[in-house]
Design a protein around this motif. Structure first.
Motif, PDB file in Angstrom:
ATOM      1  N   ASN A 126       0.818  -1.219   0.000  1.00  0.00           N
ATOM      2  CA  ASN A 126       0.000   0.000   0.000  1.00  0.00           C
ATOM      3  C   ASN A 126       0.847   1.264   0.000  1.00  0.00           C
ATOM      4  OD1 ASN A 126       0.734  -0.650   2.735  1.00  0.00           O
ATOM      5  ND2 ASN A 126      -0.768   0.857   3.457  1.00  0.00           N
ATOM      6  N   LYS A 127       2.161   1.104   0.241  1.00  0.00           N
ATOM      7  CA  LYS A 127       3.070   2.249   0.237  1.00  0.00           C
ATOM      8  C   LYS A 127       4.389   1.824  -0.408  1.00  0.00           C
ATOM      9  CE  LYS A 127       0.958   4.319   4.324  1.00  0.00           C
ATOM     10  NZ  LYS A 127       1.118   4.833   5.707  1.00  0.00           N
ATOM     11  N   VAL A 128       5.060   2.798  -1.054  1.00  0.00           N
ATOM     12  CA  VAL A 128       6.347   2.500  -1.682  1.00  0.00           C
ATOM     13  C   VAL A 128       7.299   3.679  -1.479  1.00  0.00           C
ATOM     14  CG1 VAL A 128       5.470   0.927  -3.453  1.00  0.00           C
ATOM     15  CG2 VAL A 128       5.559   3.385  -3.932  1.00  0.00           C
ATOM     16  N   GLY A 178       2.140  10.156 -12.051  1.00  0.00           N
ATOM     17  CA  GLY A 178       1.273   9.725 -10.951  1.00  0.00           C
ATOM     18  C   GLY A 178       1.885   8.683 -10.041  1.00  0.00           C
ATOM     19  N   TYR A 179       3.217   8.562 -10.062  1.00  0.00           N
ATOM     20  CA  TYR A 179       3.866   7.560  -9.213  1.00  0.00           C
ATOM     21  C   TYR A 179       4.154   8.098  -7.809  1.00  0.00           C
ATOM     22  CZ  TYR A 179       4.644   5.497 -13.801  1.00  0.00           C
ATOM     23  OH  TYR A 179       4.456   4.986 -15.062  1.00  0.00           O
ATOM     24  N   ALA A 180       4.232   9.410  -7.667  1.00  0.00           N
ATOM     25  CA  ALA A 180       4.605  10.019  -6.386  1.00  0.00           C
ATOM     26  C   ALA A 180       3.423  10.744  -5.756  1.00  0.00           C
ATOM     27  CB  ALA A 180       5.762  10.996  -6.584  1.00  0.00           C
ATOM     28  N   THR A 181       3.250  10.524  -4.468  1.00  0.00           N
ATOM     29  CA  THR A 181       2.307  11.325  -3.672  1.00  0.00           C
ATOM     30  C   THR A 181       3.070  12.250  -2.736  1.00  0.00           C
ATOM     31  OG1 THR A 181       2.210   9.658  -1.913  1.00  0.00           O
ATOM     32  CG2 THR A 181       0.600   9.458  -3.698  1.00  0.00           C
ATOM     33  N   HIS A 182       4.291  11.837  -2.362  1.00  0.00           N
ATOM     34  CA  HIS A 182       5.155  12.588  -1.464  1.00  0.00           C
ATOM     35  C   HIS A 182       6.535  12.710  -2.115  1.00  0.00           C
ATOM     36  CE1 HIS A 182       1.922  11.269   1.127  1.00  0.00           C
ATOM     37  NE2 HIS A 182       2.372  11.981   2.143  1.00  0.00           N
ATOM     38  N   PHE A 183       7.217  13.805  -1.811  1.00  0.00           N
ATOM     39  CA  PHE A 183       8.475  14.087  -2.503  1.00  0.00           C
ATOM     40  C   PHE A 183       9.459  14.698  -1.513  1.00  0.00           C
ATOM     41  CE2 PHE A 183      10.607  17.001  -5.858  1.00  0.00           C
ATOM     42  CZ  PHE A 183      11.578  16.043  -6.136  1.00  0.00           C
ATOM     43  N   GLN A 227       1.648  -1.215 -11.107  1.00  0.00           N
ATOM     44  CA  GLN A 227       1.584  -1.523  -9.674  1.00  0.00           C
ATOM     45  C   GLN A 227       2.192  -0.425  -8.808  1.00  0.00           C
ATOM     46  OE1 GLN A 227       3.606  -5.290  -9.765  1.00  0.00           O
ATOM     47  NE2 GLN A 227       1.707  -6.474  -9.967  1.00  0.00           N
ATOM     48  N   MET A 228       3.016   0.440  -9.400  1.00  0.00           N
ATOM     49  CA  MET A 228       3.626   1.532  -8.645  1.00  0.00           C
ATOM     50  C   MET A 228       2.674   2.720  -8.483  1.00  0.00           C
ATOM     51  SD  MET A 228       6.719   0.893  -7.528  1.00  0.00           S
ATOM     52  CE  MET A 228       7.519   2.476  -7.304  1.00  0.00           C
TER      53      MET A 228
END
Length: 327
Positions: free
Chosen positions: A217-219, A309-314, A282-283
């Motif tokens: 659920n997180k990467v 759209g792969y990153a929510t946080h940076f 999947q990412m």
């Protein structure tokens, strides 16, 4: 002289070690908790100031002491707010660059991301971990902070990589830091034959591990470059000539050994069907996709990863942030 006095005192070295350990802890407590200066500590312990300096350095080396800054400071940085608004990210962390020392900026970003990561995790999470130098630095800098019922998942199969940057090493290091469960992916990243790849994926043990990869659920990941010194070239996944050809087709970044263009769209490669690991699909769509990047050369791939759209946080540094914003 009695025989007993002729015998070497085997406990003496142990007692000296214990006394030194106690002195290291005492010096650390006085310096970091009581605000004493090094001269005052030296007087209290009856040692030289140089010895106190060595004690404090040893305390840091042993991880007895970890000095951190409040993550909120970096989340509220004006550049962080602008990046968040420009790219629609949930949260952005920006640390000050060491403009004259790019590698120092790189270390700052890795350390800040490592300090931030535990605040982004909860019991029951399944954190997928990528590979490469950036993720290795984050793992090495992570605090020793147990997180209940956390599972660390290796996202890509194994591939020889220099200096501990291999996928299994990155995942194992983070699992150890967080006292987490570890789900390795016990297969090569790249095989020589497509049919062999498919058969291996169907093996029950491997299928279970791939299910773990898919269910994260997180990467946490980095988006690599596609230049001639890139990780994907140095690990032998693609040759210099192959990379040049894919750059001509628009390749801009690499996520978990898979190429993306400037907008984050996949660019299929000849090795795609022979790889075992997380897919680009999947990412996406995770509750946390923590992208870590530092350096001007990482700006195009990082922008591509964000747009895709792969990153929510940076997590990044001020120079990289300014370049991303076009300042």
């Amino acid at each position: 002289m009695s025989p007993a006095r002729n015998q070497p005192n085997e406990c003496a070295p142990e007692r000296r070690t214990i006394r030194q350990d106690d002195a290291i802890v005492e010096a650390s407590w006085c310096y970091f908790h009581e605000g004493m200066n090094q001269n005052e500590i030296a007087a209290r312990l009856g040692v030289s100031r140089a010895t106190v300096v060595n004690y404090l350095a040893e305390a840091r080396r042993r991880d007895y002491v970890r000095v951190t800054l409040d993550t909120q400071i970096f989340l509220n940085h004006r550049l962080a707010e602008r990046l968040r608004e420009r790219f629609g990210l949930q949260q952005v962390l920006v640390v000050p660059s060491a403009s004259d020392e790019p590698d120092r900026s790189y270390d700052r970003v890795a350390r800040a991301a490592a300090d931030w990561l535990p605040h982004l995790l909860e019991p029951g999470d399944r954190l997928g971990v990528a590979w490469g130098e950036t993720i290795s630095r984050v793992a090495d800098a992570a605090p020793r902070q147990p997180i209940d019922d956390l599972t660390i998942v290796q996202l890509v199969g194994s591939r020889p990589a220099a200096m501990g940057f291999a996928a299994e090493t990155c995942a194992a290091a983070l699992a150890a830091r967080f006292s987490a469960n570890l789900s390795n992916l016990h297969v090569p990243l790249l095989l020589s034959d497509r049919d062999l790849t498919e058969r291996l994926k169907e093996e029950p043990v491997v299928a279970t591990q791939l299910d773990a990869v898919a269910s994260c659920n997180k990467v946490i990941f980095a988006c690599g470059t596609v230049d001639d010194d890139s990780h994907i070239r140095r690990t032998g996944l693609l040759t210099t000539e192959e990379l040049a050809r894919y750059r001509g087709e628009g390749a801009t970044g690499v996520i978990c050994a898979r190429l993306i263009d400037a907008n984050g769209a996949p660019i299929p490669t000849e090795i795609e069907e022979r790889m075992i690991g997380v897919t680009l699909d999947q990412m996406r769509g995770k509750s946390l996709g923590l992208l870590v990047a530092s350096g001007r050369e990482r700006v195009p791939p990082s922008r591509a990863a964000i747009l895709g759209g792969y990153a929510t946080h940076f997590a990044t540094c001020s120079d990289t942030a300014q370049t991303l914003l076009g300042d």
